[in-house]
Design a protein around this motif. Structure first.
Motif, PDB file in Angstrom:
ATOM      1  N   ALA A 171      -3.098  -5.667  19.044  1.00  0.00           N
ATOM      2  CA  ALA A 171      -3.194  -5.368  17.620  1.00  0.00           C
ATOM      3  C   ALA A 171      -2.915  -6.625  16.795  1.00  0.00           C
ATOM      4  O   ALA A 171      -2.004  -7.395  17.102  1.00  0.00           O
ATOM      5  CB  ALA A 171      -2.213  -4.258  17.234  1.00  0.00           C
ATOM      6  N   ASP A 172      -3.711  -6.809  15.741  1.00  0.00           N
ATOM      7  CA  ASP A 172      -3.537  -7.953  14.843  1.00  0.00           C
ATOM      8  C   ASP A 172      -2.532  -7.551  13.771  1.00  0.00           C
ATOM      9  O   ASP A 172      -2.892  -7.003  12.718  1.00  0.00           O
ATOM     10  CB  ASP A 172      -4.878  -8.345  14.230  1.00  0.00           C
ATOM     11  N   VAL A 173      -1.259  -7.817  14.022  1.00  0.00           N
ATOM     12  CA  VAL A 173      -0.193  -7.385  13.115  1.00  0.00           C
ATOM     13  C   VAL A 173      -0.254  -8.139  11.795  1.00  0.00           C
ATOM     14  O   VAL A 173      -0.033  -7.569  10.721  1.00  0.00           O
ATOM     15  CB  VAL A 173       1.181  -7.575  13.795  1.00  0.00           C
ATOM     16  N   ILE A 174      -0.570  -9.421  11.826  1.00  0.00           N
ATOM     17  CA  ILE A 174      -0.596 -10.238  10.602  1.00  0.00           C
ATOM     18  C   ILE A 174      -1.678  -9.745   9.647  1.00  0.00           C
ATOM     19  O   ILE A 174      -1.453  -9.586   8.441  1.00  0.00           O
ATOM     20  CB  ILE A 174      -0.806 -11.719  10.960  1.00  0.00           C
ATOM     21  N   THR A 175      -2.873  -9.477  10.174  1.00  0.00           N
ATOM     22  CA  THR A 175      -3.956  -8.975   9.324  1.00  0.00           C
ATOM     23  C   THR A 175      -3.636  -7.593   8.774  1.00  0.00           C
ATOM     24  O   THR A 175      -3.957  -7.278   7.618  1.00  0.00           O
ATOM     25  CB  THR A 175      -5.264  -8.935  10.124  1.00  0.00           C
ATOM     26  N   ALA A 176      -2.992  -6.745   9.602  1.00  0.00           N
ATOM     27  CA  ALA A 176      -2.627  -5.404   9.130  1.00  0.00           C
ATOM     28  C   ALA A 176      -1.609  -5.481   7.983  1.00  0.00           C
ATOM     29  O   ALA A 176      -1.693  -4.714   7.012  1.00  0.00           O
ATOM     30  CB  ALA A 176      -2.068  -4.581  10.282  1.00  0.00           C
ATOM     31  N   GLU A 177      -0.649  -6.404   8.078  1.00  0.00           N
ATOM     32  CA  GLU A 177       0.321  -6.545   6.987  1.00  0.00           C
ATOM     33  C   GLU A 177      -0.335  -7.063   5.713  1.00  0.00           C
ATOM     34  O   GLU A 177       0.057  -6.680   4.604  1.00  0.00           O
ATOM     35  CB  GLU A 177       1.440  -7.487   7.436  1.00  0.00           C
ATOM     36  N   LYS A 178      -1.335  -7.935   5.844  1.00  0.00           N
ATOM     37  CA  LYS A 178      -2.040  -8.437   4.659  1.00  0.00           C
ATOM     38  C   LYS A 178      -2.889  -7.347   3.998  1.00  0.00           C
ATOM     39  O   LYS A 178      -3.154  -7.414   2.792  1.00  0.00           O
ATOM     40  CB  LYS A 178      -2.931  -9.617   5.037  1.00  0.00           C
ATOM     41  N   TYR A 179      -3.321  -6.361   4.802  1.00  0.00           N
ATOM     42  CA  TYR A 179      -4.174  -5.297   4.259  1.00  0.00           C
ATOM     43  C   TYR A 179      -3.380  -4.219   3.529  1.00  0.00           C
ATOM     44  O   TYR A 179      -3.956  -3.441   2.776  1.00  0.00           O
ATOM     45  CB  TYR A 179      -4.989  -4.661   5.389  1.00  0.00           C
ATOM     46  N   LEU A 180      -2.069  -4.159   3.728  1.00  0.00           N
ATOM     47  CA  LEU A 180      -1.265  -3.116   3.090  1.00  0.00           C
ATOM     48  C   LEU A 180      -1.383  -3.121   1.565  1.00  0.00           C
ATOM     49  O   LEU A 180      -1.597  -2.063   0.959  1.00  0.00           O
ATOM     50  CB  LEU A 180       0.199  -3.255   3.521  1.00  0.00           C
ATOM     51  N   PRO A 181      -1.249  -4.255   0.872  1.00  0.00           N
ATOM     52  CA  PRO A 181      -1.429  -4.229  -0.599  1.00  0.00           C
ATOM     53  C   PRO A 181      -2.822  -3.797  -1.014  1.00  0.00           C
ATOM     54  O   PRO A 181      -2.987  -3.095  -2.028  1.00  0.00           O
ATOM     55  CB  PRO A 181      -1.127  -5.677  -1.015  1.00  0.00           C
ATOM     56  N   VAL A 182      -3.845  -4.189  -0.252  1.00  0.00           N
ATOM     57  CA  VAL A 182      -5.213  -3.789  -0.573  1.00  0.00           C
ATOM     58  C   VAL A 182      -5.375  -2.282  -0.428  1.00  0.00           C
ATOM     59  O   VAL A 182      -5.990  -1.611  -1.286  1.00  0.00           O
ATOM     60  CB  VAL A 182      -6.213  -4.533   0.337  1.00  0.00           C
ATOM     61  N   GLN A 190      -6.099  13.721   1.311  1.00  0.00           N
ATOM     62  CA  GLN A 190      -7.426  13.104   1.325  1.00  0.00           C
ATOM     63  C   GLN A 190      -7.495  11.811   2.144  1.00  0.00           C
ATOM     64  O   GLN A 190      -8.555  11.208   2.237  1.00  0.00           O
ATOM     65  CB  GLN A 190      -7.861  12.803  -0.118  1.00  0.00           C
ATOM     66  N   ILE A 191      -6.376  11.383   2.698  1.00  0.00           N
ATOM     67  CA  ILE A 191      -6.335  10.148   3.486  1.00  0.00           C
ATOM     68  C   ILE A 191      -6.319  10.531   4.963  1.00  0.00           C
ATOM     69  O   ILE A 191      -5.424  11.254   5.424  1.00  0.00           O
ATOM     70  CB  ILE A 191      -5.092   9.309   3.138  1.00  0.00           C
ATOM     71  N   PHE A 192      -7.312  10.069   5.705  1.00  0.00           N
ATOM     72  CA  PHE A 192      -7.462  10.429   7.115  1.00  0.00           C
ATOM     73  C   PHE A 192      -7.324   9.181   7.982  1.00  0.00           C
ATOM     74  O   PHE A 192      -7.613   8.059   7.562  1.00  0.00           O
ATOM     75  CB  PHE A 192      -8.826  11.078   7.363  1.00  0.00           C
ATOM     76  N   ASN A 193      -6.877   9.425   9.187  1.00  0.00           N
ATOM     77  CA  ASN A 193      -6.760   8.375  10.193  1.00  0.00           C
ATOM     78  C   ASN A 193      -7.295   8.916  11.513  1.00  0.00           C
ATOM     79  O   ASN A 193      -7.042  10.070  11.869  1.00  0.00           O
ATOM     80  CB  ASN A 193      -5.310   7.923  10.366  1.00  0.00           C
ATOM     81  N   CYS A 194      -8.057   8.061  12.219  1.00  0.00           N
ATOM     82  CA  CYS A 194      -8.615   8.486  13.500  1.00  0.00           C
ATOM     83  C   CYS A 194      -8.249   7.473  14.574  1.00  0.00           C
ATOM     84  O   CYS A 194      -8.059   6.282  14.293  1.00  0.00           O
ATOM     85  CB  CYS A 194     -10.135   8.654  13.409  1.00  0.00           C
ATOM     86  N   LEU A 249      -6.313   0.533  -3.328  1.00  0.00           N
ATOM     87  CA  LEU A 249      -7.432   1.477  -3.231  1.00  0.00           C
ATOM     88  C   LEU A 249      -6.978   2.913  -3.434  1.00  0.00           C
ATOM     89  O   LEU A 249      -7.653   3.706  -4.105  1.00  0.00           O
ATOM     90  CB  LEU A 249      -8.101   1.323  -1.864  1.00  0.00           C
ATOM     91  N   VAL A 250      -5.824   3.274  -2.859  1.00  0.00           N
ATOM     92  CA  VAL A 250      -5.307   4.632  -3.024  1.00  0.00           C
ATOM     93  C   VAL A 250      -4.936   4.889  -4.480  1.00  0.00           C
ATOM     94  O   VAL A 250      -5.213   5.967  -5.041  1.00  0.00           O
ATOM     95  CB  VAL A 250      -4.095   4.852  -2.100  1.00  0.00           C
ATOM     96  N   LYS A 251      -4.321   3.899  -5.121  1.00  0.00           N
ATOM     97  CA  LYS A 251      -3.928   4.060  -6.517  1.00  0.00           C
ATOM     98  C   LYS A 251      -5.132   4.114  -7.433  1.00  0.00           C
ATOM     99  O   LYS A 251      -5.169   4.895  -8.407  1.00  0.00           O
ATOM    100  CB  LYS A 251      -3.005   2.903  -6.915  1.00  0.00           C
ATOM    101  N   GLU A 252      -6.147   3.294  -7.152  1.00  0.00           N
ATOM    102  CA  GLU A 252      -7.346   3.278  -7.995  1.00  0.00           C
ATOM    103  C   GLU A 252      -8.129   4.578  -7.878  1.00  0.00           C
ATOM    104  O   GLU A 252      -8.661   5.088  -8.867  1.00  0.00           O
ATOM    105  CB  GLU A 252      -8.225   2.095  -7.586  1.00  0.00           C
TER     106      GLU A 252
END
Length: 239
Positions: free
Chosen positions: A138-149, A163-167, A153-156
């Motif tokens: 797993a790319d932990v660094i990229t996943a941490e950078k994606y958290l603010p994005v 309504q948020i799904f994970n597979c 998106l959820v706030k916008e």
């Protein structure tokens, strides 16, 4: 004792202070520069070896072990696999580099034997382990950078947890037989069988609140199995 001799103390002072013979003090005075260099090297490259063994081979092995330990730690951080032959080969490479850097003309032989590898693993607390799961890939660094994005998106979109799904996909060896069984008490062992490797991929999907679980779709090895080659696609049953 070396510090006392370097300060210009007379021979009798360290003799009475450390309770050692006069010949030892005179030998230390004669070789104080070489001993000081050895102590500096040992203090820089920490090791469990004793300072009494100040031979050339021990000095080279201490430095080699230091760089090899750093290399093992770096490979672990980079999620690279290691085995015994790799560590032994890299130890020989570092040993040759240290010999060249120290300008040793006739270096002692070193072949990184299996016995040396066992002692190295014990000193540096390195052990053999099995991989568990896929967390290492797993790319932990990229996943941490994606958290603010993701939060933006959820706030916008004003999405709620429903309504948020994970597979997540996983493999199932659906024809694999159990690894254990029951046999009679007078039998020595159970006869082994060849394990089937028939595998399907199942995708599990759920929302963030956990109150809605989708029916897991199944991905087989082929879109049209050979047994149903002449069958019409609409006639096949959907899973």
């Amino acid at each position: 004792m070396l510090e006392t001799i370097k300060c210009g103390a007379r021979t009798c002072e360290p003799m009475h202070r450390f309770n050692c013979p006069e010949s030892t003090i005179r030998s230390l005075k004669k070789n104080k520069e070489a001993l000081t260099d050895s102590v500096n090297v040992f203090s820089r490259f920490s090791s469990n070896r004793t300072f009494s063994d100040n031979s050339q081979r021990n000095l080279l092995l201490v430095i080699t072990k230091h760089y090899l330990h750093k290399w093992v730690e770096r490979r672990h951080r980079e999620q690279g696999g290691l085995c015994g032959p790799q560590i032994r080969h890299q130890a020989c490479v570092y040993y040759a580099a240290v010999v060249q850097k120290k300008h040793v003309n006739s270096p002692p032989s070193f072949n990184a034997s299996v016995v040396w590898l066992a002692a190295f693993k014990k000193r540096c607390e390195v052990k053999f382990a099995h991989y568990h799961g896929e967390s290492a890939s797993a790319d932990v660094i990229t996943a941490e950078k994606y958290l603010p994005v993701f939060k933006a998106l959820v706030k916008e979109g004003a999405y709620c947890r429903d309504q948020i799904f994970n597979c997540e996909e996983t493999g199932i060896f659906w024809k694999r037989s159990p690894r254990t069984t029951f046999i009679a008490k007078d039998e020595k062992q159970a006869r082994g069988i060849k394990t089937s490797k028939d595998r399907i991929t199942v995708i599990f999907t759920a929302n963030a609140s956990g109150d809605f679980l989708m029916k897991p779709p199944i991905v087989n090895r082929a879109a049209r199995p050979r047994a149903y080659h002449h069958a019409a696609a609409p006639c096949l049953l959907e899973v």
